[in-house]
Enzyme design. Structure first.
Site, short mmCIF file in Angstrom:
data_model
loop_
_atom_site.label_atom_id
_atom_site.label_comp_id
_atom_site.label_asym_id
_atom_site.label_seq_id
_atom_site.Cartn_x
_atom_site.Cartn_y
_atom_site.Cartn_z
N GLY A 163 65.61 24.20 42.06
CA GLY A 163 66.08 22.82 42.02
C GLY A 163 65.64 22.05 40.79
O GLY A 163 65.80 20.85 40.74
N LYS A 200 64.53 33.62 29.61
CA LYS A 200 65.29 33.29 28.41
C LYS A 200 66.23 32.15 28.77
O LYS A 200 66.86 32.17 29.83
CB LYS A 200 66.09 34.53 27.98
CG LYS A 200 66.98 34.31 26.78
CD LYS A 200 66.22 34.57 25.51
CE LYS A 200 67.06 34.26 24.27
NZ LYS A 200 66.20 34.22 23.07
N HIS A 207 77.02 27.37 36.86
CA HIS A 207 76.31 27.72 38.09
C HIS A 207 77.36 28.24 39.06
O HIS A 207 78.19 27.47 39.55
CB HIS A 207 75.60 26.49 38.64
CG HIS A 207 75.00 26.67 40.01
ND1 HIS A 207 73.69 26.36 40.31
CD2 HIS A 207 75.53 27.13 41.16
CE1 HIS A 207 73.45 26.63 41.58
NE2 HIS A 207 74.56 27.08 42.12
N LYS A 236 73.77 18.40 43.03
CA LYS A 236 75.19 18.73 42.93
C LYS A 236 76.03 17.50 43.25
O LYS A 236 75.68 16.71 44.13
CB LYS A 236 75.52 19.88 43.88
CG LYS A 236 74.88 21.19 43.42
CD LYS A 236 74.95 22.29 44.44
CE LYS A 236 74.15 23.50 43.94
NZ LYS A 236 73.78 24.42 45.02
N GLU A 274 72.46 32.52 43.85
CA GLU A 274 72.86 31.71 42.70
C GLU A 274 72.84 32.55 41.44
O GLU A 274 71.85 33.26 41.18
CB GLU A 274 71.89 30.54 42.49
CG GLU A 274 71.83 29.55 43.63
CD GLU A 274 70.92 28.37 43.31
OE1 GLU A 274 70.90 27.44 44.12
OE2 GLU A 274 70.24 28.38 42.26
N ARG A 291 69.47 29.65 53.53
CA ARG A 291 69.85 28.62 54.49
C ARG A 291 71.35 28.37 54.38
O ARG A 291 72.00 28.87 53.47
CB ARG A 291 69.14 27.31 54.12
CG ARG A 291 69.49 26.88 52.70
CD ARG A 291 69.05 25.47 52.34
NE ARG A 291 69.62 25.04 51.08
CZ ARG A 291 69.11 25.26 49.87
NH1 ARG A 291 67.96 25.91 49.76
NH2 ARG A 291 69.71 24.85 48.79
N VAL A 294 74.74 22.60 51.68
CA VAL A 294 75.60 21.42 51.79
C VAL A 294 77.07 21.80 51.56
O VAL A 294 77.96 21.38 52.30
CB VAL A 294 75.17 20.34 50.76
CG1 VAL A 294 76.09 19.12 50.84
CG2 VAL A 294 73.72 19.92 50.97
N ARG A 337 80.75 14.99 47.02
CA ARG A 337 79.66 14.38 47.81
C ARG A 337 79.74 12.87 47.63
O ARG A 337 79.80 12.38 46.50
CB ARG A 337 78.30 14.89 47.32
CG ARG A 337 78.13 16.37 47.48
CD ARG A 337 76.70 16.77 47.24
NE ARG A 337 76.55 18.22 47.24
CZ ARG A 337 75.38 18.85 47.36
NH1 ARG A 337 74.26 18.15 47.48
NH2 ARG A 337 75.31 20.16 47.34
#
Ligand code: MV4
Length: 477
Positions: A163, A200, A207, A236, A274, A291, A294, A337
């Site tokens: 994060g 690096k 993403h 996000k 990810e 998990r 969202v 969102r």
């Protein structure tokens, strides 16, 4: 199947879990804080138990309170949602000792993936591509030596959590000492773990994440990709599925890699890998989220698979009967969102009463929100009011539909990010799917300026419609 599930979360995800339970014929119990007594999950759940005052440390993060709520209400399982206790490696263990089922992966897998350096190593050993990097660093001089070997620029990252917290870009050796100290301190404060590792630095990546589902019998499938490149300060803003503009070969490679990675660690339940994707189609595992996320809804819209119901079934011991070959990605989905934040004030969180909420509707529109007219936005939690999702036959239709849906949405009360989202959707670079993590920083000033020119809650300027009279105050219900 379970008899009763404790929903150990709040807001829109608590409501999402209650809805899944209802459809499965499983009773639900909403665990709520004093600040959340009047929320929709509490209203819709079969039962509700107050677990303490508003501060998360005294309610949603207070393990004895959450566990007691489950036991006194006769629950046999706990769904943690996202955030709060969802990736706490001790919860699964505690649940097991109390005879409760934790709806998520095993404690061992959560522990292994919560150490981001270990996760990287495990996935690399499973054959997934990772960027050149290090394991956990011993000290600053170890960092200096390894950064020299990797080659600048490098990123210092926190072992204890993703994060973006505890993350520092180091452009040359002369910056290393200061960056190491700052990142390490930040990591200690945020994650109670000062350890760092190196990667690096990839310039202007996308993403792209892959949704997976696994059962307790070794069956694992992926449900395609999501692009989450549009982020502001590692939050996000807008997500879409599938990640646009990637070749079929790359999409397939990402899915195969995700499944291979999950098999290697014995993953079960819903999870997300990810990846960073560069301009030449290179992809690199970054971290794994153990998990529900969202943005899971965009995957649901393009696959037709109810991820939350599968989480519950899998935890109850069901076999994952969905086969990989039966998963088809149909059309395109976008999620915006909607936050109670003021873009004109640097996205300052807004509190106060929502006097009027008119959600959008019509074909291809889904609204996941816990708010309603008369709801007071508390200050103790994140500013997410809800999510508007749309499905379209292709990306262009999804964009047009989202602009239509946001144009219909009326929120009177706290300032929201709706006008800002409208400007993203209207931007030619977004229409061209020129997505990378630099998109929002690059266009931020233009997007905010343009958003301020749009009266909040007003229809899309491209389709002027009648304005509804706004009552002085709207009652609840
Ligand atoms: C990176 C990166 C470039 N190179 N790692 C940001 C949050 C954390 N999850 C990892 N992040 C990044 N890691 C390497 N080796 C760029 C970012 C990054 C980023 C990633 C995804 C979405 C938005 C981002 C914004 C800034 C930096």
């Amino acid at each position: 199947m379970f008899k009763k599930v404790l929903v150990a979360n709040r807001g829109e995800i608590a409501l999402r879990i209650v809805r899944a339970c209802r459809e499965l014929g499983v009773a639900s119990v909403a665990a709520f804080s004093e600040a959340d007594r009047d929320t929709l999950a509490v209203r819709e759940a079969d039962e509700a138990v107050c677990i303490g005052p508003a501060p998360p440390a005294k309610s949603y993060l207070h393990i004895p309170a959450v566990m007691s709520a489950a036991l006194i209400s006769g629950c046999d399982a706990i769904h943690p949602g996202y955030g709060f206790l969802s990736e706490n490696p001790y919860i699964g263990e505690i649940c097991a000792q109390l005879g409760l089922t934790f709806i998520g992966p095993s404690p061992d897998v959560i522990t292994r993936m919560s150490d981001k350096a270990q996760a990287r190593k495990a996935m690399h050993e499973a054959g997934l591509p990772v960027l050149p990097g290090s394991e956990a660093l011993l000290n600053e001089s170890d960092a200096r030596e390894q950064a020299g070997a990797i080659g600048y620029p490098v990123l210092l990252k926190a072992v204890g959590g993703g994060g973006g917290r505890g993350m520092r870009l180091v452009e040359s050796e002369s910056d290393l000492a200061a960056a190491y100290a700052v990142a390490s301190n930040e990591a200690r404060n945020a994650f109670n773990n000062a350890d760092l590792y190196l990667e690096k630095y990839l310039i202007g990546p996308r993403h792209v994440e892959v949704q997976v589902l696994g059962d307790n019998f070794g069956h694992i499938i992926h449900l395609g990709t999501r692009d989450c490149s549009l982020q502001r300060r590692h939050q996000k803003v807008l997500e879409e599925a599938p990640a646009p503009g990637l070749s079929d070969t790359l999409l397939k490679a990402l899915g195969t890699a995700a499944v291979k990675g999950c098999k290697s660690i014995g993953y079960s339940n819903a999870g997300t890998l990810e990846f960073l994707v560069d301009r030449s189609g290179g992809y690199y595992f970054m971290e794994m989220n153990t998990r529900i996320q969202v943005e899971h809804g965009v995957t649901e819209m393009v696959t037709g698979v109810d991820l939350v119901k599968w989480q519950i079934r899998i935890a109850a011991g069901a076999i994952l009967t969905l086969q990989q070959k039966a998963i088809r990605i149909t059309g395109h989905a976008i999620e915006c969102r909607i936050n109670a934040e003021d873009p004109a004030k640097g996205f300052l969180p807004q509190a106060g009463t929502i006097q009027l909420f008119l959600p959008p509707g019509g074909i291809g529109v889904r609204v996941d929100s816990h708010v309603y007219s008369g709801y007071s936005v508390p200050t103790s939690y994140d500013s997410l009011l809800g999510k508007i999702l749309v499905w379209g036959e292709d990306r262009a239709e999804a964009i047009a539909r989202m602009r239509r849906a946001l144009g219909e949405t009326i929120i009177v009360g706290p300032v929201t990010t709706i006008a800002f989202q409208q400007q993203i959707l209207a931007h030619p670079a977004f229409a061209q799917a020129e997505l990378d993590t630099g998109f929002l920083p690059r266009h931020m000033d233009d997007l905010v300026d343009a958003a301020l020119g749009t009266p909040l809650g007003a229809p899309d300027p491209g389709s002027p419609g009648p304005r509804l009279p706004v009552p002085a105050a709207a009652g609840g219900q």
